[in-house]
Write a protein that holds these residues in place. Structure first.
Motif, PDB file in Angstrom:
ATOM      1  N   GLY A 214      36.954  68.052  50.267  1.00 48.45           N
ATOM      2  CA  GLY A 214      36.173  69.028  51.028  1.00 48.45           C
ATOM      3  C   GLY A 214      36.610  70.461  50.852  1.00 48.45           C
ATOM      4  O   GLY A 214      35.996  71.375  51.411  1.00 48.45           O
ATOM      5  N   ALA A 215      37.695  70.667  50.069  1.00 43.01           N
ATOM      6  CA  ALA A 215      38.190  72.030  49.847  1.00 43.01           C
ATOM      7  C   ALA A 215      37.280  72.756  48.872  1.00 43.01           C
ATOM      8  O   ALA A 215      36.528  72.137  48.112  1.00 43.01           O
ATOM      9  CB  ALA A 215      39.607  71.983  49.302  1.00 43.01           C
ATOM     10  N   PRO A 216      37.292  74.114  48.878  1.00 46.79           N
ATOM     11  CA  PRO A 216      36.448  74.875  47.950  1.00 46.79           C
ATOM     12  C   PRO A 216      36.712  74.467  46.510  1.00 46.79           C
ATOM     13  O   PRO A 216      37.836  74.143  46.133  1.00 46.79           O
ATOM     14  CB  PRO A 216      36.870  76.332  48.200  1.00 46.79           C
ATOM     15  N   ALA A 217      35.648  74.457  45.713  1.00 50.02           N
ATOM     16  CA  ALA A 217      35.769  74.048  44.322  1.00 50.02           C
ATOM     17  C   ALA A 217      36.731  74.960  43.574  1.00 50.02           C
ATOM     18  O   ALA A 217      36.758  76.169  43.806  1.00 50.02           O
ATOM     19  CB  ALA A 217      34.404  74.064  43.644  1.00 50.02           C
TER      20      ALA A 217
ATOM     21  N   HIS B 115      48.947  82.945  56.110  1.00 48.48           N
ATOM     22  CA  HIS B 115      47.753  82.274  56.612  1.00 48.48           C
ATOM     23  C   HIS B 115      46.517  82.848  55.952  1.00 48.48           C
ATOM     24  O   HIS B 115      46.395  84.059  55.752  1.00 48.48           O
ATOM     25  CB  HIS B 115      47.640  82.425  58.128  1.00 48.48           C
ATOM     26  N   ALA B 116      45.593  81.957  55.632  1.00 53.51           N
ATOM     27  CA  ALA B 116      44.275  82.401  55.187  1.00 53.51           C
ATOM     28  C   ALA B 116      43.395  82.653  56.396  1.00 53.51           C
ATOM     29  O   ALA B 116      43.770  82.374  57.543  1.00 53.51           O
ATOM     30  CB  ALA B 116      43.658  81.330  54.282  1.00 53.51           C
ATOM     31  N   GLU B 117      42.225  83.193  56.169  1.00 54.40           N
ATOM     32  CA  GLU B 117      41.294  83.427  57.272  1.00 54.40           C
ATOM     33  C   GLU B 117      40.864  82.078  57.833  1.00 54.40           C
ATOM     34  O   GLU B 117      40.412  81.198  57.108  1.00 54.40           O
ATOM     35  CB  GLU B 117      40.075  84.211  56.776  1.00 54.40           C
TER      36      GLU B 117
ATOM     37  N   ASP C 162      42.418  76.892  60.732  1.00 53.25           N
ATOM     38  CA  ASP C 162      42.097  75.483  60.610  1.00 53.25           C
ATOM     39  C   ASP C 162      41.198  75.202  59.414  1.00 53.25           C
ATOM     40  O   ASP C 162      40.604  74.133  59.309  1.00 53.25           O
ATOM     41  CB  ASP C 162      41.445  74.975  61.897  1.00 53.25           C
ATOM     42  N   SER C 163      41.052  76.161  58.514  1.00 54.82           N
ATOM     43  CA  SER C 163      40.227  75.930  57.338  1.00 54.82           C
ATOM     44  C   SER C 163      40.899  74.903  56.433  1.00 54.82           C
ATOM     45  O   SER C 163      42.126  74.786  56.394  1.00 54.82           O
ATOM     46  CB  SER C 163      40.003  77.232  56.574  1.00 54.82           C
ATOM     47  N   LEU C 164      40.079  74.145  55.702  1.00 55.71           N
ATOM     48  CA  LEU C 164      40.625  73.122  54.822  1.00 55.71           C
ATOM     49  C   LEU C 164      41.495  73.742  53.728  1.00 55.71           C
ATOM     50  O   LEU C 164      42.510  73.168  53.334  1.00 55.71           O
ATOM     51  CB  LEU C 164      39.490  72.306  54.207  1.00 55.71           C
ATOM     52  N   GLU C 165      41.108  74.925  53.263  1.00 56.69           N
ATOM     53  CA  GLU C 165      41.891  75.582  52.224  1.00 56.69           C
ATOM     54  C   GLU C 165      43.278  75.932  52.732  1.00 56.69           C
ATOM     55  O   GLU C 165      44.279  75.739  52.035  1.00 56.69           O
ATOM     56  CB  GLU C 165      41.173  76.832  51.739  1.00 56.69           C
ATOM     57  N   ASN C 166      43.360  76.430  53.966  1.00 51.81           N
ATOM     58  CA  ASN C 166      44.659  76.780  54.532  1.00 51.81           C
ATOM     59  C   ASN C 166      45.508  75.534  54.800  1.00 51.81           C
ATOM     60  O   ASN C 166      46.710  75.517  54.542  1.00 51.81           O
ATOM     61  CB  ASN C 166      44.466  77.567  55.819  1.00 51.81           C
TER      62      ASN C 166
ATOM     63  N   LEU D 218      49.235  74.657  53.289  1.00 57.06           N
ATOM     64  CA  LEU D 218      50.381  74.329  54.137  1.00 57.06           C
ATOM     65  C   LEU D 218      50.942  72.941  53.821  1.00 57.06           C
ATOM     66  O   LEU D 218      52.155  72.724  53.841  1.00 57.06           O
ATOM     67  CB  LEU D 218      49.975  74.419  55.612  1.00 57.06           C
ATOM     68  N   ALA D 219      50.036  71.987  53.527  1.00 54.51           N
ATOM     69  CA  ALA D 219      50.485  70.634  53.215  1.00 54.51           C
ATOM     70  C   ALA D 219      51.254  70.616  51.894  1.00 54.51           C
ATOM     71  O   ALA D 219      52.291  69.948  51.770  1.00 54.51           O
ATOM     72  CB  ALA D 219      49.294  69.687  53.153  1.00 54.51           C
ATOM     73  N   ALA D 220      50.763  71.365  50.897  1.00 55.80           N
ATOM     74  CA  ALA D 220      51.476  71.428  49.621  1.00 55.80           C
ATOM     75  C   ALA D 220      52.849  72.061  49.795  1.00 55.80           C
ATOM     76  O   ALA D 220      53.836  71.636  49.185  1.00 55.80           O
ATOM     77  CB  ALA D 220      50.654  72.209  48.601  1.00 55.80           C
ATOM     78  N   ALA D 221      52.923  73.113  50.637  1.00 51.39           N
ATOM     79  CA  ALA D 221      54.214  73.757  50.896  1.00 51.39           C
ATOM     80  C   ALA D 221      55.175  72.800  51.601  1.00 51.39           C
ATOM     81  O   ALA D 221      56.384  72.807  51.335  1.00 51.39           O
ATOM     82  CB  ALA D 221      54.011  75.018  51.730  1.00 51.39           C
ATOM     83  N   ALA D 222      54.649  71.961  52.504  1.00 51.67           N
ATOM     84  CA  ALA D 222      55.494  70.988  53.203  1.00 51.67           C
ATOM     85  C   ALA D 222      56.047  69.943  52.240  1.00 51.67           C
ATOM     86  O   ALA D 222      57.221  69.534  52.342  1.00 51.67           O
ATOM     87  CB  ALA D 222      54.702  70.320  54.327  1.00 51.67           C
ATOM     88  N   ILE D 223      55.237  69.498  51.282  1.00 54.13           N
ATOM     89  CA  ILE D 223      55.728  68.551  50.282  1.00 54.13           C
ATOM     90  C   ILE D 223      56.851  69.172  49.469  1.00 54.13           C
ATOM     91  O   ILE D 223      57.895  68.552  49.209  1.00 54.13           O
ATOM     92  CB  ILE D 223      54.585  68.093  49.363  1.00 54.13           C
TER      93      ILE D 223
END
Length: 522
Positions: A298-301, A350-352, A355-359, A363-368
């Motif tokens: 669901g993230a931007p292409a 933070h992105a705009e 709770d956006s999927l892109e943000n 954050l999830a990639a940074a946590a990994i």
């Protein structure tokens, strides 16, 4: 891995069974027969130019200097390895052989049987190439010994040949690094271990430039509005991840603490290799990877990845995406120094729309990357200490739920144990070797502020140091040290030292491991 070797004692080797010749001489076979190379009753001086081992047979290239001054090179085969540069007196009993004096070969100055510690002090690193490795005739009551010839390629003894004895054969033509322990003792350091340490340090530096603190992702997940139109599967994974976070009270229970450590993400790969798939749902790293797989479609292409592939094949596509996600989403932050404990707090921009999927993806990639930084730090701090003890490190991070706050607690365990004793003594005669355990904790708990705890345990004796950055917190902890001491005594431990300080512990940095290694392409 470190193995002990010794320079060989300067004593003659026992004669090999089945050798032709007699009277203390050894006959070498000429690979190409020479009739009348050395006249009857005459001798020639021979110098060993090269040595090559094939199984138990050695091929040598000799430079002969005849009585008339003429020089020629000949190739011979032998059951005996001779050091490079050795000077020998040679006769020719037959067209296909040469005879030399074994005693002269063994006592030749070209082969070193001991080191001058004035010239090469203890601790000096020697590098050399293994020319040969022979199993010596067994001696009753002694362990197996292999004798090797090693040509040194560094230090003031470059090009010299060293005769060394070791309990294991050394690989022919391999390069090795050995540390001088005494005039007749060396410690040989595994090259692959040094190369692994170098690769880990490089990976850790790159990984930490992408990592972000766990609370960044978890706080963002907590703030997602209930009416946010997230897919039901993604919403369920978020709720499951947040509800599984332990509280400080739960971690006071040994069973809950054990589960939190095992599910911290530090052991995910070990679980996968061991087939422990039933434990994956509770693992933090597995849960965050699952979130990425559910967010990605669901993230931007983006032209840099294929969302369909990532969604359908998490194990195959996610590692590549996790390595590249932060860069393509334009994360900007100061690059921290690799290694050390605790890892510094690092917030991702933070992105705009928090709770956006892109943000959330960023954050999830940074946590990994954060969890992988802990794993790499564990590997970097694992190895041999200066005195030969084996040091094993486990570094990880456990996010706690403290009321409405998320508090990441960083944990480091270290176990230091003496090297194994390979002697075949009876079990009851072996000395009991004690393991030293160290534990470090680092967390920021409201309203106490940042805290750092260090403790070590050996033979039931425990000592500990606590640091609090806030003065009132340090005073509070100091007033409760007697209570803590009594609780440790009640648990069967003897407390030798227990103090609290204001500030932060002195910087120790990662465990110092020897990083010098030989380039095997030389």
């Amino acid at each position: 891995m470190i193995s002990d070797v010794n320079t060989a004692p300067p004593t003659p080797a026992a004669p090999s069974a089945g050798r032709p010749g007699a009277g203390g001489s050894d006959v070498f076979k000429l690979l190409q027969p020479y009739d009348g190379l050395i006249g009857a009753g005459q001798s020639a001086q021979a110098q060993v130019l090269s040595l090559k081992q094939e199984n138990t047979v050695f091929q040598l290239l000799l430079k002969l200097t005849l009585d008339n001054g003429r020089q020629t090179n000949v190739q011979v085969s032998s059951n005996q390895a001779l050091p490079l540069g050795a000077l020998l007196s040679v006769t020719q009993p037959s067209p296909g052989s040469l005879a030399i004096s074994l005693q002269q070969a063994l006592n030749n100055h070209a082969a070193l049987t001991r080191l001058d510690t004035q010239q090469l002090p203890v601790g000096t690193l020697l590098q050399g190439k293994v020319l040969s490795s022979q199993l010596l005739p067994p001696t009753a009551g002694q362990s197996v010994i292999y004798r090797s010839l090693v040509t040194l390629i560094n230090s003031a003894l470059s090009a010299s040949t060293l005769i060394i004895d070791s309990p294991r054969p050394l690989r022919i033509d391999s390069l090795l690094t050995a540390q001088v322990q005494g005039s007749q003792s060396l410690n040989v350091v595994s090259l692959s271990g040094r190369q692994d340490q170098l690769a880990i340090a490089q990976q850790l530096a790159a990984q930490q430039s992408r990592q972000g603190s766990l609370e960044g992702l978890l706080n963002a997940l907590q703030k997602i509005a209930p009416d946010n139109t997230l897919p039901d599967e993604l919403r369920g994974s978020i709720d499951k991840l947040l509800s599984a976070l332990p509280t400080p009270q739960q971690l006071s229970n040994p069973g809950s603490l054990s589960n939190a450590l095992l599910n911290s993400g530090a052991f995910l790969e070990a679980k996968l290799l061991g087939g422990q798939l039933h434990t994956l749902p509770a693992d933090i790293k597995a849960s965050v990877l699952r979130l990425i797989a559910q967010i990605l479609p669901g993230a931007p292409a983006n032209p840099n990845f294929n969302p369909g592939v990532a969604a359908n094949s998490q194990a195959q596509a996610l590692p590549t995406f996790v390595r590249n996600a932060l860069g393509m989403l334009n994360q900007v932050s100061a690059k921290p120094q690799p290694g050390g404990f605790p890892l510094p707090a690092r917030l991702v921009q933070h992105a705009e729309g928090e709770d956006s999927l892109e943000n959330l993806l960023k954050l999830a990639a940074a946590a990994i990357s954060r969890l992988q930084s802990h794993q790499l730090s564990s590997l970097e701090q694992t190895g041999r200490t200066a005195d030969g003890n084996l040091l094993t490190t486990w570094q990880l991070e456990i996010p706690l739920r403290n009321a409405h706050d998320i508090v990441p607690m960083q944990v480091k365990f270290q176990r230091e144990e003496p090297p194994n004793d390979d002697r075949q003594d009876a079990p009851e005669s072996r000395e009991i070797k004690d393991q030293l355990w160290r534990v470090e904790l680092a967390f920021d708990l409201t309203p106490l502020g940042p805290l750092h705890v260090q403790a070590q345990l050996i033979r039931g004796n425990v000592s500990g140091q606590l640091w609090a950055q806030h003065a009132d917190t340090a005073e509070l902890i100091a007033s409760q040290l007697d209570v803590l001491r009594q609780r440790l005594n009640d648990a069967g431990l003897s407390v030798t030292d227990l103090d609290c300080h204001q500030g932060t512990p002195p910087p120790n940095g990662p465990t110092k491991l020897e990083q010098r290694w030989v380039d095997e392409t030389v």
